[in-house]
Write a protein that holds these residues in place. Structure first.
Motif, PDB file in Angstrom:
ATOM      1  N   PRO B  60       0.829  -1.217   0.000  1.00  0.00           N
ATOM      2  CA  PRO B  60       0.000   0.000   0.000  1.00  0.00           C
ATOM      3  C   PRO B  60       0.861   1.263   0.000  1.00  0.00           C
ATOM      4  O   PRO B  60       2.008   1.254   0.468  1.00  0.00           O
ATOM      5  N   GLN B  61       0.268   2.300  -0.517  1.00  0.00           N
ATOM      6  CA  GLN B  61       1.007   3.565  -0.637  1.00  0.00           C
ATOM      7  C   GLN B  61       1.477   4.044   0.740  1.00  0.00           C
ATOM      8  O   GLN B  61       0.698   4.076   1.694  1.00  0.00           O
ATOM      9  N   GLY B  62       2.749   4.332   0.823  1.00  0.00           N
ATOM     10  CA  GLY B  62       3.320   4.855   2.054  1.00  0.00           C
ATOM     11  C   GLY B  62       3.505   3.833   3.140  1.00  0.00           C
ATOM     12  O   GLY B  62       3.774   4.176   4.294  1.00  0.00           O
ATOM     13  N   SER B  63       3.370   2.570   2.807  1.00  0.00           N
ATOM     14  CA  SER B  63       3.495   1.520   3.817  1.00  0.00           C
ATOM     15  C   SER B  63       4.616   0.566   3.413  1.00  0.00           C
ATOM     16  O   SER B  63       4.941   0.411   2.238  1.00  0.00           O
ATOM     17  N   THR B  64       5.182  -0.068   4.409  1.00  0.00           N
ATOM     18  CA  THR B  64       6.190  -1.091   4.140  1.00  0.00           C
ATOM     19  C   THR B  64       5.658  -2.479   4.440  1.00  0.00           C
ATOM     20  O   THR B  64       6.398  -3.455   4.319  1.00  0.00           O
ATOM     21  N   ASP B  65       4.412  -2.586   4.815  1.00  0.00           N
ATOM     22  CA  ASP B  65       3.813  -3.885   5.123  1.00  0.00           C
ATOM     23  C   ASP B  65       3.196  -4.489   3.860  1.00  0.00           C
ATOM     24  O   ASP B  65       2.321  -3.878   3.231  1.00  0.00           O
ATOM     25  N   GLN B  66       3.642  -5.664   3.559  1.00  0.00           N
ATOM     26  CA  GLN B  66       3.101  -6.349   2.381  1.00  0.00           C
ATOM     27  C   GLN B  66       1.745  -6.956   2.723  1.00  0.00           C
ATOM     28  O   GLN B  66       1.596  -7.606   3.754  1.00  0.00           O
TER      29      GLN B  66
END
Lengths: 234, 147
Positions: B60-66
């Motif tokens: 997701p945009q701006g996230s590092t969690d897949q």
């Protein structure tokens, strides 16, 4: 290396074709093997082997010719089954006393030397039928005469490849392969005093398509390049 | 279960991603799948039925969690091709994956699938490789460039 592969492919193809033909019936040619008359090892005539003469002095005295009441020496057509034995009549004589004669005594009046009547041998795959064959009401292009069933009968031809049906009267093993036209026609039929070609055999046509397709597939598999092709599509 | 729809016309402006009918703002979409290999790693027929390995997620945009895509359904529409990947297995068993390419089930032909839509690094990759067994000619490893 490429040459070795071609040689290996050739031998593999040869083996495949050999196996294909090996599955064909061995007696497909109509079973014309020459049967032998009579059984092996049969003996005819009498085996009397009687000895004559008295034995007052420790030995027998088989005599040649001369008087006495000797029986016949094994003649053809004789009603007697006795046969004279030559030489000494001592026990363990090497004379078997057997004679050879064809069918002594009474014989059936068949006119045959072998006491049998009727025909023998193969007439191929011709068969009689009580149902009119498909060609029966058609106009033949050619009429020949052929010996069948003890006499000459008309053999009708209707053009095209239908004449190959008559080849089954003298079948060969290769008629059973899809590579001979006779394979695609049924054997001829005898009907109402005439010989007619059998019809087209659609089942054999399907077998042929299958066999030839398999051979093409086998060849293509043997000679196609090894490995895979890499292609790109958009 | 996810019902994702990815669509692109060949540029960033026409590229969208939806999940269950709602647009998803994402930095990255990655689907990587490898299957259809024998014990020696050579390409062969069988596709996903022979097992393999796969990775599929969105960032997701701006996230590092897949966020995993499967179990679910992913429909990808490219200018010239359409691809549907479906796996309903809760454990994402790869043998349960169905791949439909341009209306044809190619689950047993898949060798490689790579879809990488990375807006952060401006990288776009999409390709599908199938193993095609042929009766009369050499078998074929066909790679389709989806973009």
């Amino acid at each position: 290396m490429r040459r070795i592969n071609l040689i290996q492919n050739f031998w593999a193809l040869s083996l495949g074709l050999a196996l294909t033909f090996a599955t064909l019936p061995a007696d497909a040619g109509g079973g014309r093997g020459g049967g032998s008359f009579g059984g092996g090892g049969h003996s005819f005539g009498g085996g009397g082997g009687r000895s004559f003469g008295g034995g007052g002095f420790g030995r027998s005295s088989g005599s040649f010719g001369g008087g006495g009441t000797r029986s016949n020496g094994g003649s053809f057509g004789s009603g007697s089954r006795s046969s004279g034995s030559f030489g000494r009549s001592s026990s363990g004589s090497t004379s078997s006393g057997k004679t050879s004669s064809f069918r002594t005594g009474s014989s059936p009046s068949t006119g045959s030397s072998f006491g049998r009547s009727g025909s023998f041998g193969s007439s191929g795959y011709v068969h009689s039928t009580s149902v009119a064959p498909s060609y029966y009401n058609q106009r033949p292009t050619t009429v020949n005469r052929v010996y069948y069933g003890g006499g000459y009968v008309p053999q009708y031809y209707y053009g095209g490849w239908s004449g190959y049906s008559y080849w089954w009267a003298h079948p060969a093993w290769y008629f059973w392969t899809p590579f001979h036209p006779a394979f695609y026609y049924s054997p001829p039929v005898y009907y109402n005093g005439g010989m007619y070609p059998g019809g087209f055999d659609w089942f054999h046509l399907m077998i042929s398509i299958f066999v030839i397709g398999f051979i093409i597939w086998l060849i293509s598999r043997l000679f196609r390049g090894r490995g895979v092709r890499y292609t790109t599509y958009r | 279960m996810n019902q994702m729809v990815f669509s692109t016309g060949g540029d960033w402006d026409s590229t969208t991603l939806h999940n269950n009918g709602e647009e998803v703002m994402a930095d990255k979409l990655l689907v990587e799948l490898h299957a259809g290999r024998d014990e020696d790693g050579n390409a062969t027929s069988g596709g996903l039925s022979r097992g393999g390995e796969a990775t599929a997620y969105i960032l997701p945009q701006g996230s590092t969690d897949q966020e995993p895509i499967f179990p679910g359904n992913l429909r990808l529409t490219f200018p010239n091709h359409a691809l549907v990947i479906e796996n309903s297995s809760p454990t994402f068993a790869i043998e349960m994956t169905q791949v439909n390419f341009d209306g044809q089930d190619v689950s047993n032909n898949v060798l490689d699938l790579m879809v990488n839509i990375d807006s952060v690094n401006n990288e776009v990759t999409a390709s599908l490789t199938l193993y095609k067994a042929h009766w009369f000619s050499s078998d074929e490893v066909a790679t389709y460039a989806l973009l």
